[in-house]
Structure formats: C-alpha cells, structure tokens
Design a protein around this motif. Structure first.
Motif, PDB file in Angstrom:
ATOM      1  N   SER A 185     114.382  60.410  79.974  1.00 22.15           N
ATOM      2  CA  SER A 185     114.548  60.608  81.381  1.00 22.15           C
ATOM      3  C   SER A 185     113.208  61.085  81.919  1.00 22.15           C
ATOM      4  CB  SER A 185     115.425  62.072  81.565  1.00 22.15           C
ATOM      5  OG  SER A 185     115.483  62.063  82.616  1.00 22.15           O
ATOM      6  N   ASN A 186     112.352  61.714  80.998  1.00 22.94           N
ATOM      7  CA  ASN A 186     111.152  62.202  81.423  1.00 22.94           C
ATOM      8  C   ASN A 186     110.147  60.860  81.793  1.00 22.94           C
ATOM      9  OD1 ASN A 186     109.098  64.399  82.075  1.00 22.94           O
ATOM     10  ND2 ASN A 186     108.136  63.495  80.292  1.00 22.94           N
ATOM     11  N   ASP A 187     110.192  59.987  80.871  1.00 25.24           N
ATOM     12  CA  ASP A 187     109.163  58.797  80.892  1.00 25.24           C
ATOM     13  C   ASP A 187     109.949  57.907  82.277  1.00 25.24           C
ATOM     14  OD1 ASP A 187     108.260  59.472  78.310  1.00 25.24           O
ATOM     15  OD2 ASP A 187     109.247  58.100  77.242  1.00 25.24           O
ATOM     16  N   LEU A 188     111.247  57.923  82.512  1.00 27.27           N
ATOM     17  CA  LEU A 188     111.512  57.228  83.598  1.00 27.27           C
ATOM     18  C   LEU A 188     110.910  57.933  84.883  1.00 27.27           C
ATOM     19  CD1 LEU A 188     113.002  54.941  85.055  1.00 27.27           C
ATOM     20  CD2 LEU A 188     115.103  56.195  84.751  1.00 27.27           C
ATOM     21  N   GLN A 189     110.937  59.112  84.867  1.00 28.96           N
ATOM     22  CA  GLN A 189     110.684  59.883  86.263  1.00 28.96           C
ATOM     23  C   GLN A 189     109.185  59.598  86.126  1.00 28.96           C
ATOM     24  OE1 GLN A 189     112.445  61.942  88.104  1.00 28.96           O
ATOM     25  NE2 GLN A 189     110.700  62.772  89.213  1.00 28.96           N
ATOM     26  N   THR A 190     108.326  59.722  85.150  1.00 31.41           N
ATOM     27  CA  THR A 190     107.153  59.284  85.259  1.00 31.41           C
ATOM     28  C   THR A 190     106.554  58.306  85.916  1.00 31.41           C
ATOM     29  OG1 THR A 190     106.620  60.955  83.520  1.00 31.41           O
ATOM     30  CG2 THR A 190     105.036  59.505  84.035  1.00 31.41           C
ATOM     31  N   GLU A 191     107.486  57.010  85.292  1.00 36.86           N
ATOM     32  CA  GLU A 191     107.053  55.895  86.010  1.00 36.86           C
ATOM     33  C   GLU A 191     107.453  55.738  87.328  1.00 36.86           C
ATOM     34  OE1 GLU A 191     105.607  53.244  84.466  1.00 36.86           O
ATOM     35  OE2 GLU A 191     105.432  54.359  82.777  1.00 36.86           O
ATOM     36  N   VAL A 192     108.616  56.189  87.938  1.00 33.74           N
ATOM     37  CA  VAL A 192     108.996  56.262  89.114  1.00 33.74           C
ATOM     38  C   VAL A 192     108.194  56.929  89.940  1.00 33.74           C
ATOM     39  CG1 VAL A 192     110.836  56.940  90.982  1.00 33.74           C
ATOM     40  CG2 VAL A 192     111.510  55.887  88.694  1.00 33.74           C
ATOM     41  N   SER A 193     107.468  58.091  89.849  1.00 31.09           N
ATOM     42  CA  SER A 193     106.681  58.602  90.378  1.00 31.09           C
ATOM     43  C   SER A 193     105.259  58.179  90.537  1.00 31.09           C
ATOM     44  CB  SER A 193     106.087  60.048  89.678  1.00 31.09           C
ATOM     45  OG  SER A 193     107.636  60.858  89.723  1.00 31.09           O
ATOM     46  N   ILE A 194     104.741  57.392  89.423  1.00 31.25           N
ATOM     47  CA  ILE A 194     103.619  56.692  89.567  1.00 31.25           C
ATOM     48  C   ILE A 194     103.719  55.482  90.452  1.00 31.25           C
ATOM     49  CG2 ILE A 194     102.071  54.857  88.217  1.00 31.25           C
ATOM     50  CD1 ILE A 194     102.542  56.909  85.749  1.00 31.25           C
ATOM     51  N   TRP A 195     104.778  54.804  90.462  1.00 32.93           N
ATOM     52  CA  TRP A 195     105.336  53.540  91.539  1.00 32.93           C
ATOM     53  C   TRP A 195     105.170  54.349  92.881  1.00 32.93           C
ATOM     54  CZ3 TRP A 195     109.457  53.323  94.453  1.00 32.93           C
ATOM     55  CH2 TRP A 195     109.613  52.120  95.249  1.00 32.93           C
ATOM     56  N   ASN A 196     105.779  55.299  93.017  1.00 27.72           N
ATOM     57  CA  ASN A 196     105.937  55.955  94.512  1.00 27.72           C
ATOM     58  C   ASN A 196     104.613  56.408  94.967  1.00 27.72           C
ATOM     59  OD1 ASN A 196     107.596  56.419  96.484  1.00 27.72           O
ATOM     60  ND2 ASN A 196     106.937  58.710  96.069  1.00 27.72           N
ATOM     61  N   ARG A 197     103.625  56.779  93.965  1.00 27.49           N
ATOM     62  CA  ARG A 197     102.341  57.191  94.562  1.00 27.49           C
ATOM     63  C   ARG A 197     101.821  56.040  95.174  1.00 27.49           C
ATOM     64  NH1 ARG A 197     100.991  61.433  89.833  1.00 27.49           N
ATOM     65  NH2 ARG A 197     102.187  63.174  90.709  1.00 27.49           N
ATOM     66  N   LYS A 198     101.618  54.820  94.224  1.00 30.90           N
ATOM     67  CA  LYS A 198     101.111  53.532  94.642  1.00 30.90           C
ATOM     68  C   LYS A 198     101.647  53.002  95.983  1.00 30.90           C
ATOM     69  CE  LYS A 198      99.742  52.342  90.217  1.00 30.90           C
ATOM     70  NZ  LYS A 198     100.074  51.295  89.151  1.00 30.90           N
ATOM     71  N   THR A 199     103.157  53.049  96.117  1.00 31.75           N
ATOM     72  CA  THR A 199     103.646  52.412  97.230  1.00 31.75           C
ATOM     73  C   THR A 199     104.157  53.294  98.561  1.00 31.75           C
ATOM     74  OG1 THR A 199     106.020  52.815  96.690  1.00 31.75           O
ATOM     75  CG2 THR A 199     104.629  50.854  95.654  1.00 31.75           C
ATOM     76  N   LYS A 200     103.817  54.572  98.332  1.00 36.39           N
ATOM     77  CA  LYS A 200     104.256  55.629  99.342  1.00 36.39           C
ATOM     78  C   LYS A 200     105.544  55.259 100.120  1.00 36.39           C
ATOM     79  CE  LYS A 200      99.312  56.900 100.249  1.00 36.39           C
ATOM     80  NZ  LYS A 200      99.130  57.044  98.919  1.00 36.39           N
ATOM     81  N   GLU A 201     106.610  54.591  99.451  1.00 36.31           N
ATOM     82  CA  GLU A 201     107.974  54.262  99.824  1.00 36.31           C
ATOM     83  C   GLU A 201     108.798  55.626  99.937  1.00 36.31           C
ATOM     84  OE1 GLU A 201     109.287  51.474 100.626  1.00 36.31           O
ATOM     85  OE2 GLU A 201     107.166  50.623 100.271  1.00 36.31           O
ATOM     86  N   GLY A 202     108.318  56.740  99.659  1.00 36.16           N
ATOM     87  CA  GLY A 202     109.303  57.932  99.947  1.00 36.16           C
ATOM     88  C   GLY A 202     109.030  59.062  99.117  1.00 36.16           C
ATOM     89  N   ARG A 203     109.847  59.811  98.581  1.00 36.55           N
ATOM     90  CA  ARG A 203     109.854  61.040  97.832  1.00 36.55           C
ATOM     91  C   ARG A 203     110.624  61.022  96.554  1.00 36.55           C
ATOM     92  NH1 ARG A 203     110.239  66.369 101.178  1.00 36.55           N
ATOM     93  NH2 ARG A 203     109.125  67.087  99.479  1.00 36.55           N
ATOM     94  N   VAL A 204     110.302  61.659  95.464  1.00 37.28           N
ATOM     95  CA  VAL A 204     110.821  61.425  94.093  1.00 37.28           C
ATOM     96  C   VAL A 204     111.137  62.809  93.704  1.00 37.28           C
ATOM     97  CG1 VAL A 204     110.664  60.787  91.839  1.00 37.28           C
ATOM     98  CG2 VAL A 204     109.652  59.307  93.593  1.00 37.28           C
TER      99      VAL A 204
END
Length: 62
Positions: A25-44
């Motif tokens: 779960s933590n690994d997935l959370q990290t990947e989503v957070s990194i993706w979101n920082r790049k795309t600025k699509e919303g909040r995690v």
C-alpha cells in the motif's frame, strides 16, 4: 483497527492489515504521489482520508 458503520447501520470492525500489505500500500501511495507531483492533476490522500460527498437533492450522493 478501523470501526465503520455500513448503509444499514451495522457496525463493522476491521482488523489492521498485515505488514506485507502495508508495504504494498505504501509503495502504491508513493507512486501515485510522484505521478501527481508531475501532472498536478489533483491531491492525494492516504487510506485514512475521509471524503464527504455532496448530496443530490433526491437524497443520494452525486
């Protein structure tokens, strides 16, 4: 431990997850957070984040 109530008002007690599940779960959370920082699509948020859905005039979530 999580304690929740279902749509019928029944109490549901959910035990904590196993350690390996927590790592995944933590690994997935990290990947989503990194993706979101790049795309600025919303909040995690983490898995404990609570959401309040708007209620439609007919009484159900929108």
């Amino acid at each position: 431990m999580h304690i929740e109530r279902d749509e019928n008002g029944h109490i549901i007690i959910m035990p904590p997850t196993e350690l390996e599940s927590s790592f995944t779960s933590n690994d997935l959370q990290t990947e989503v957070s990194i993706w979101n920082r790049k795309t600025k699509e919303g909040r995690v948020s983490d898995s404990n984040g609570g959401y309040t859905l708007p209620i439609h005039p007919c009484g159900h979530p929108m």
